[in-house]
Write a protein that holds these residues in place. Structure first.
Motif, PDB file in Angstrom:
ATOM      1  N   ALA A  64      -0.601   7.094  19.026  1.00  0.00           N
ATOM      2  CA  ALA A  64      -1.274   7.081  17.723  1.00  0.00           C
ATOM      3  C   ALA A  64      -0.932   5.789  16.990  1.00  0.00           C
ATOM      4  CB  ALA A  64      -0.840   8.275  16.887  1.00  0.00           C
ATOM      5  N   GLU A  65      -1.927   5.139  16.473  1.00  0.00           N
ATOM      6  CA  GLU A  65      -1.694   4.026  15.552  1.00  0.00           C
ATOM      7  C   GLU A  65      -1.834   4.602  14.153  1.00  0.00           C
ATOM      8  OE1 GLU A  65      -3.115  -0.523  14.498  1.00  0.00           O
ATOM      9  OE2 GLU A  65      -4.205   0.607  16.006  1.00  0.00           O
ATOM     10  N   ALA A  66      -0.803   5.317  13.745  1.00  0.00           N
ATOM     11  CA  ALA A  66      -0.849   6.109  12.522  1.00  0.00           C
ATOM     12  C   ALA A  66       0.153   5.567  11.513  1.00  0.00           C
ATOM     13  CB  ALA A  66      -0.543   7.569  12.835  1.00  0.00           C
ATOM     14  N   TRP A  67      -0.352   4.950  10.459  1.00  0.00           N
ATOM     15  CA  TRP A  67       0.515   4.538   9.357  1.00  0.00           C
ATOM     16  C   TRP A  67       0.802   5.793   8.548  1.00  0.00           C
ATOM     17  CZ3 TRP A  67       2.426  -0.316   7.993  1.00  0.00           C
ATOM     18  CH2 TRP A  67       1.977  -1.378   8.773  1.00  0.00           C
ATOM     19  N   VAL A  68       2.062   6.159   8.433  1.00  0.00           N
ATOM     20  CA  VAL A  68       2.445   7.381   7.733  1.00  0.00           C
ATOM     21  C   VAL A  68       3.491   7.071   6.674  1.00  0.00           C
ATOM     22  CG1 VAL A  68       1.901   8.901   9.682  1.00  0.00           C
ATOM     23  CG2 VAL A  68       4.183   7.913   9.497  1.00  0.00           C
ATOM     24  N   ALA A  69       3.616   7.989   5.723  1.00  0.00           N
ATOM     25  CA  ALA A  69       4.548   7.780   4.616  1.00  0.00           C
ATOM     26  C   ALA A  69       5.978   8.149   4.984  1.00  0.00           C
ATOM     27  CB  ALA A  69       4.094   8.590   3.408  1.00  0.00           C
ATOM     28  N   HIS A 122      -5.562  12.408   2.270  1.00  0.00           N
ATOM     29  CA  HIS A 122      -6.253  11.151   1.981  1.00  0.00           C
ATOM     30  C   HIS A 122      -7.414  11.000   2.958  1.00  0.00           C
ATOM     31  CE1 HIS A 122      -6.989   6.807   1.758  1.00  0.00           C
ATOM     32  NE2 HIS A 122      -6.433   6.883   0.558  1.00  0.00           N
ATOM     33  N   PRO A 123      -8.556  10.469   2.537  1.00  0.00           N
ATOM     34  CA  PRO A 123      -9.705  10.378   3.444  1.00  0.00           C
ATOM     35  C   PRO A 123      -9.498   9.457   4.643  1.00  0.00           C
ATOM     36  CG  PRO A 123     -10.195   9.338   1.334  1.00  0.00           C
ATOM     37  CD  PRO A 123      -8.865  10.016   1.193  1.00  0.00           C
ATOM     38  N   MET A 124      -8.528   8.530   4.590  1.00  0.00           N
ATOM     39  CA  MET A 124      -8.352   7.590   5.693  1.00  0.00           C
ATOM     40  C   MET A 124      -6.952   7.570   6.290  1.00  0.00           C
ATOM     41  SD  MET A 124     -10.545   4.367   4.224  1.00  0.00           S
ATOM     42  CE  MET A 124     -10.107   3.347   5.604  1.00  0.00           C
ATOM     43  N   TRP A 125      -5.950   8.049   5.599  1.00  0.00           N
ATOM     44  CA  TRP A 125      -4.570   7.872   6.038  1.00  0.00           C
ATOM     45  C   TRP A 125      -3.861   9.211   6.207  1.00  0.00           C
ATOM     46  CZ3 TRP A 125      -3.830   3.030   7.336  1.00  0.00           C
ATOM     47  CH2 TRP A 125      -4.537   2.034   6.673  1.00  0.00           C
ATOM     48  N   GLY A 126      -3.314   9.461   7.397  1.00  0.00           N
ATOM     49  CA  GLY A 126      -2.421  10.590   7.618  1.00  0.00           C
ATOM     50  C   GLY A 126      -3.040  11.949   7.382  1.00  0.00           C
ATOM     51  N   ARG A 127      -4.266  12.139   7.787  1.00  0.00           N
ATOM     52  CA  ARG A 127      -4.957  13.410   7.548  1.00  0.00           C
ATOM     53  C   ARG A 127      -4.399  14.504   8.458  1.00  0.00           C
ATOM     54  NH1 ARG A 127     -10.614  12.961   5.306  1.00  0.00           N
ATOM     55  NH2 ARG A 127     -10.647  15.057   6.138  1.00  0.00           N
ATOM     56  N   ASP A 128      -4.014  15.609   7.873  1.00  0.00           N
ATOM     57  CA  ASP A 128      -3.444  16.705   8.650  1.00  0.00           C
ATOM     58  C   ASP A 128      -4.449  17.327   9.617  1.00  0.00           C
ATOM     59  OD1 ASP A 128      -0.916  16.458   7.589  1.00  0.00           O
ATOM     60  OD2 ASP A 128      -1.224  18.005   6.063  1.00  0.00           O
ATOM     61  N   ASN A 129      -5.733  17.321   9.280  1.00  0.00           N
ATOM     62  CA  ASN A 129      -6.704  17.997  10.133  1.00  0.00           C
ATOM     63  C   ASN A 129      -6.949  17.289  11.462  1.00  0.00           C
ATOM     64  OD1 ASN A 129      -8.094  15.921   8.942  1.00  0.00           O
ATOM     65  ND2 ASN A 129      -9.854  17.147   8.316  1.00  0.00           N
ATOM     66  N   MET A 136       0.840  -1.166   0.000  1.00  0.00           N
ATOM     67  CA  MET A 136       0.000   0.000   0.000  1.00  0.00           C
ATOM     68  C   MET A 136       0.889   1.234   0.000  1.00  0.00           C
ATOM     69  SD  MET A 136      -2.584   1.285   3.029  1.00  0.00           S
ATOM     70  CE  MET A 136      -1.528   0.644   4.289  1.00  0.00           C
ATOM     71  N   GLU A 137       0.643   2.142  -0.894  1.00  0.00           N
ATOM     72  CA  GLU A 137       1.361   3.408  -0.963  1.00  0.00           C
ATOM     73  C   GLU A 137       0.638   4.424  -0.083  1.00  0.00           C
ATOM     74  OE1 GLU A 137       4.247   6.100  -1.970  1.00  0.00           O
ATOM     75  OE2 GLU A 137       4.197   3.989  -2.497  1.00  0.00           O
ATOM     76  N   LEU A 138       1.311   4.879   0.957  1.00  0.00           N
ATOM     77  CA  LEU A 138       0.709   5.840   1.874  1.00  0.00           C
ATOM     78  C   LEU A 138       0.824   7.246   1.320  1.00  0.00           C
ATOM     79  CD1 LEU A 138       2.040   4.366   5.207  1.00  0.00           C
ATOM     80  CD2 LEU A 138      -0.297   4.289   4.369  1.00  0.00           C
ATOM     81  N   PRO A 139      -0.193   8.081   1.523  1.00  0.00           N
ATOM     82  CA  PRO A 139      -0.164   9.444   0.987  1.00  0.00           C
ATOM     83  C   PRO A 139       0.839  10.320   1.729  1.00  0.00           C
ATOM     84  CG  PRO A 139      -2.078   9.153   2.372  1.00  0.00           C
ATOM     85  CD  PRO A 139      -1.413   7.798   2.254  1.00  0.00           C
ATOM     86  N   LYS A 140       1.429  11.255   1.009  1.00  0.00           N
ATOM     87  CA  LYS A 140       2.398  12.164   1.609  1.00  0.00           C
ATOM     88  C   LYS A 140       1.845  13.568   1.773  1.00  0.00           C
ATOM     89  CE  LYS A 140       6.275   9.525  -0.004  1.00  0.00           C
ATOM     90  NZ  LYS A 140       6.770   9.000  -1.200  1.00  0.00           N
ATOM     91  N   ASP A 141       0.612  13.809   1.308  1.00  0.00           N
ATOM     92  CA  ASP A 141       0.085  15.168   1.299  1.00  0.00           C
ATOM     93  C   ASP A 141      -0.848  15.515   2.454  1.00  0.00           C
ATOM     94  OD1 ASP A 141      -2.237  13.781   0.655  1.00  0.00           O
ATOM     95  OD2 ASP A 141      -2.429  14.662  -1.329  1.00  0.00           O
ATOM     96  N   GLY A 142      -1.281  14.534   3.257  1.00  0.00           N
ATOM     97  CA  GLY A 142      -2.140  14.829   4.395  1.00  0.00           C
ATOM     98  C   GLY A 142      -3.602  15.013   4.084  1.00  0.00           C
TER      99      GLY A 142
END
Length: 109
Positions: free
Chosen positions: A39-44, A9-16, A1-7
Motif C-alpha cells: 500500500a502506498e498509504a499516507w496515514v496519520a 477523508h475522501p482521499m486519505w486513509g479511508r477505512d472502507n 499536510m495534516e492527515l486525517p485520523k478518522d478514516g
C-alpha cells in the motif's frame, strides 16, 4: 499536510478500502506461496498503517515517517524503533522509504 485520523477523508486513509483489500487478500492467498501487495498509504498514525500491512490486508505498506523527519540519527532511530514495536504488536510488517514520486528527498538525505 495534516492527515486525517478518522478514516473518512475522501482521499486519505479511508477505512472502507479495507473491505476491498480483504477481497484482494483472498486472491493473493490463492498463490503458492501467497503473495503480498504494498500500500502506498499516507496515514496519520502507525496504528492506521498496520491495517494496510496486516496479514489480513495487503501484507505491507510504505512507511513515510522518515520523509517527514528531520535528517537526524536520533529521530530516525526513535521512529524506526516505534514502528518496529507497532509492527510486532499488530502482526503487521513495516518498511521505510526516504522519498516517493511526490516527495523527492534522496538528494537532501
Amino acid at each position: 499536510m495534516e492527515l486525517p485520523k478518522d478514516g473518512f477523508h475522501p482521499m486519505w486513509g479511508r477505512d472502507n478500502v479495507h473491505d476491498i483489500y480483504a477481497e484482494w487478500r483472498s486472491v493473493l492467498d490463492e498463490y503458492d506461496p501467497p503473495r503480498i501487495a504494498v500500500a502506498e498509504a499516507w496515514v496519520a498514525t502507525a496504528e492506521r498503517r498496520a491495517k494496510y500491512a496486516a496479514p489480513s490486508g495487503l501484507g505491507q505498506a510504505f512507511n513515510f515517517d522518515l520523509t517527514k523527519a528531520d535528517f537526524n540519527a536520533t529521530q530516525f532511530r526513535l521512529l524506526i524503533a516505534d514502528n518496529l514495536t507497532e509492527a510486532a504488536a499488530t502482526g503487521s510488517s513495516t518498511n521505510w522509504v526516504l522519498s516517493d514520486h511526490a516527495a523527492v528527498l534522496h538528494a537532501t538525505r
